[in-house]
Motif scaffolding. Structure first.
Motif, PDB file in Angstrom:
ATOM      1  N   ALA A 114       9.366   4.068  -1.660  1.00 24.83           N
ATOM      2  CA  ALA A 114       8.606   4.905  -0.728  1.00 24.83           C
ATOM      3  C   ALA A 114       8.053   6.137  -1.423  1.00 24.83           C
ATOM      4  O   ALA A 114       6.899   6.538  -1.200  1.00 24.83           O
ATOM      5  N   ALA A 115       8.857   6.758  -2.284  1.00 23.40           N
ATOM      6  CA  ALA A 115       8.407   7.952  -2.992  1.00 23.40           C
ATOM      7  C   ALA A 115       7.284   7.627  -3.966  1.00 23.40           C
ATOM      8  O   ALA A 115       6.316   8.399  -4.104  1.00 23.40           O
ATOM      9  N   LEU A 116       7.386   6.507  -4.652  1.00 21.36           N
ATOM     10  CA  LEU A 116       6.320   6.101  -5.575  1.00 21.36           C
ATOM     11  C   LEU A 116       5.023   5.813  -4.835  1.00 21.36           C
ATOM     12  O   LEU A 116       3.940   6.222  -5.265  1.00 21.36           O
ATOM     13  N   LEU A 117       5.120   5.113  -3.727  1.00 20.50           N
ATOM     14  CA  LEU A 117       3.924   4.795  -2.955  1.00 20.50           C
ATOM     15  C   LEU A 117       3.273   6.053  -2.391  1.00 20.50           C
ATOM     16  O   LEU A 117       2.041   6.147  -2.324  1.00 20.50           O
ATOM     17  N   ALA A 118       4.090   7.023  -2.011  1.00 21.56           N
ATOM     18  CA  ALA A 118       3.541   8.277  -1.499  1.00 21.56           C
ATOM     19  C   ALA A 118       2.670   8.954  -2.547  1.00 21.56           C
ATOM     20  O   ALA A 118       1.639   9.554  -2.222  1.00 21.56           O
ATOM     21  N   PRO A 122      10.206  -1.371   7.894  1.00 14.66           N
ATOM     22  CA  PRO A 122      10.172  -0.217   8.796  1.00 14.66           C
ATOM     23  C   PRO A 122      10.362   1.109   8.069  1.00 14.66           C
ATOM     24  O   PRO A 122       9.824   2.138   8.487  1.00 14.66           O
ATOM     25  N   ASN A 123      11.110   1.097   6.974  1.00 14.44           N
ATOM     26  CA  ASN A 123      11.351   2.321   6.231  1.00 14.44           C
ATOM     27  C   ASN A 123      10.115   2.830   5.498  1.00 14.44           C
ATOM     28  O   ASN A 123      10.111   3.964   5.008  1.00 14.44           O
ATOM     29  N   LEU A 124       9.095   1.983   5.401  1.00 13.36           N
ATOM     30  CA  LEU A 124       7.853   2.391   4.734  1.00 13.36           C
ATOM     31  C   LEU A 124       6.726   2.623   5.733  1.00 13.36           C
ATOM     32  O   LEU A 124       5.555   2.620   5.367  1.00 13.36           O
ATOM     33  N   ALA A 125       7.093   2.840   6.975  1.00  7.89           N
ATOM     34  CA  ALA A 125       6.090   3.066   8.019  1.00  7.89           C
ATOM     35  C   ALA A 125       5.251   4.305   7.730  1.00  7.89           C
ATOM     36  O   ALA A 125       4.047   4.334   8.019  1.00  7.89           O
ATOM     37  N   ARG A 126       5.860   5.337   7.167  1.00  3.57           N
ATOM     38  CA  ARG A 126       5.098   6.558   6.890  1.00  3.57           C
ATOM     39  C   ARG A 126       4.007   6.297   5.854  1.00  3.57           C
ATOM     40  O   ARG A 126       2.882   6.765   5.996  1.00  3.57           O
ATOM     41  N   ASP A 169      -4.520   6.429   7.487  1.00  4.44           N
ATOM     42  CA  ASP A 169      -5.249   7.687   7.690  1.00  4.44           C
ATOM     43  C   ASP A 169      -6.294   7.881   6.593  1.00  4.44           C
ATOM     44  O   ASP A 169      -7.401   8.378   6.857  1.00  4.44           O
ATOM     45  N   LEU A 170      -5.945   7.515   5.370  1.00  2.00           N
ATOM     46  CA  LEU A 170      -6.913   7.625   4.268  1.00  2.00           C
ATOM     47  C   LEU A 170      -8.087   6.689   4.507  1.00  2.00           C
ATOM     48  O   LEU A 170      -9.256   7.082   4.328  1.00  2.00           O
ATOM     49  N   LYS A 171      -7.804   5.477   4.928  1.00  2.42           N
ATOM     50  CA  LYS A 171      -8.878   4.529   5.229  1.00  2.42           C
ATOM     51  C   LYS A 171      -9.751   5.054   6.361  1.00  2.42           C
ATOM     52  O   LYS A 171     -10.991   4.930   6.321  1.00  2.42           O
ATOM     53  N   ALA A 172      -9.140   5.684   7.370  1.00  2.00           N
ATOM     54  CA  ALA A 172      -9.911   6.249   8.480  1.00  2.00           C
ATOM     55  C   ALA A 172     -10.827   7.367   8.004  1.00  2.00           C
ATOM     56  O   ALA A 172     -11.942   7.533   8.518  1.00  2.00           O
TER      57      ALA A 172
END
Length: 221
Positions: free
Chosen positions: A70-74, A128-132, A139-142
């Motif tokens: 999750a931290a890497l993807l962020a 589910p833990n990567l929902a954020r 949001d970036l795509k939007a």
């Protein structure tokens, strides 16, 4: 354990595990192993050894392997999301703002030490833990969609054109995976040009590119 894990790195525990760079060492090691050996094949023990930490010290920063993912993807989306918010609210010509966002975003994915964009294809991304992460990526795509709409695209075509733009931006991960000798800077520039063309704006020129670089350089941090 990954081959060669921990070579040349002392193990750390206690106070050393609390160093400001210990967390980053874990992320660097995980990024290398996830994109090399594979996420499923990489253990937290291998990550800790590559980072020069005891496994218990790794858990001080990340309770589970998925938290590291999750931290890497962020790291692959939050800088671009913050930039997108400023560009969407800006007043520069839309083609300049769109080129600037695509250039910075492709550069973030293509210029990172490890090809973290390739992790988007993992089935674990649906956890589910990567929902954020998924919400931030949406949001970036939007934000791209708002710039596409501002370019005068017919409302019924905005979603499809945004899909194409976003796909082009993120395609550098696959290209980089398949072509390790990729000229990343050339790909970033051509990718940003391609985004502008996809939206049907004016053919990218040196003046447009220069204006986009100036815009990026003058935006507040």
């Amino acid at each position: 354990m990954g081959k060669g894990a921990g070579v040349g790195r002392p193990r750390a525990s206690g106070a050393a595990a609390n160093r400001p760079d210990a967390r980053q060492a874990v992320l660097d090691a995980a990024g290398e192993l996830f994109t090399g050996a594979g996420y499923a094949a990489t253990t937290t023990r291998a990550i800790a050894e590559r980072a020069g930490l005891r496994q218990a010290s790794l858990y001080y920063h990340f309770p589970a392997k998925e938290d590291i993912l999750a931290a890497l993807l962020a790291e692959t989306v939050r800088p671009s999301l913050a930039l997108a918010a400023r560009l969407v609210a800006g007043s520069a010509p839309v083609e300049v703002r769109l080129w600037a966002l695509a250039y910075a975003d492709i550069g973030l994915l293509g210029g990172a030490r490890h090809n973290l964009g390739a992790l988007y294809l993992l089935p674990e991304v649906g956890s589910p833990n990567l929902a954020r992460f998924r919400a931030e990526r949406a949001d970036l795509k939007a934000a791209y969609g708002k710039l596409v709409a501002a370019a005068g695209i017919a409302p019924e075509a905005v979603a499809t054109r945004t899909d194409l733009v976003f796909g082009l931006v993120e395609s550098i991960a696959v290209t980089r995976r398949d072509n390790p000798s990729l000229d990343v800077e050339a790909h970033i520039r051509e990718g940003a040009d391609g985004v502008v063309r996809l939206v049907g704006l004016a053919e990218p020129t040196e003046e447009l590119r220069a204006a986009a670089h100036t815009l990026l350089a003058t935006l507040p941090d």
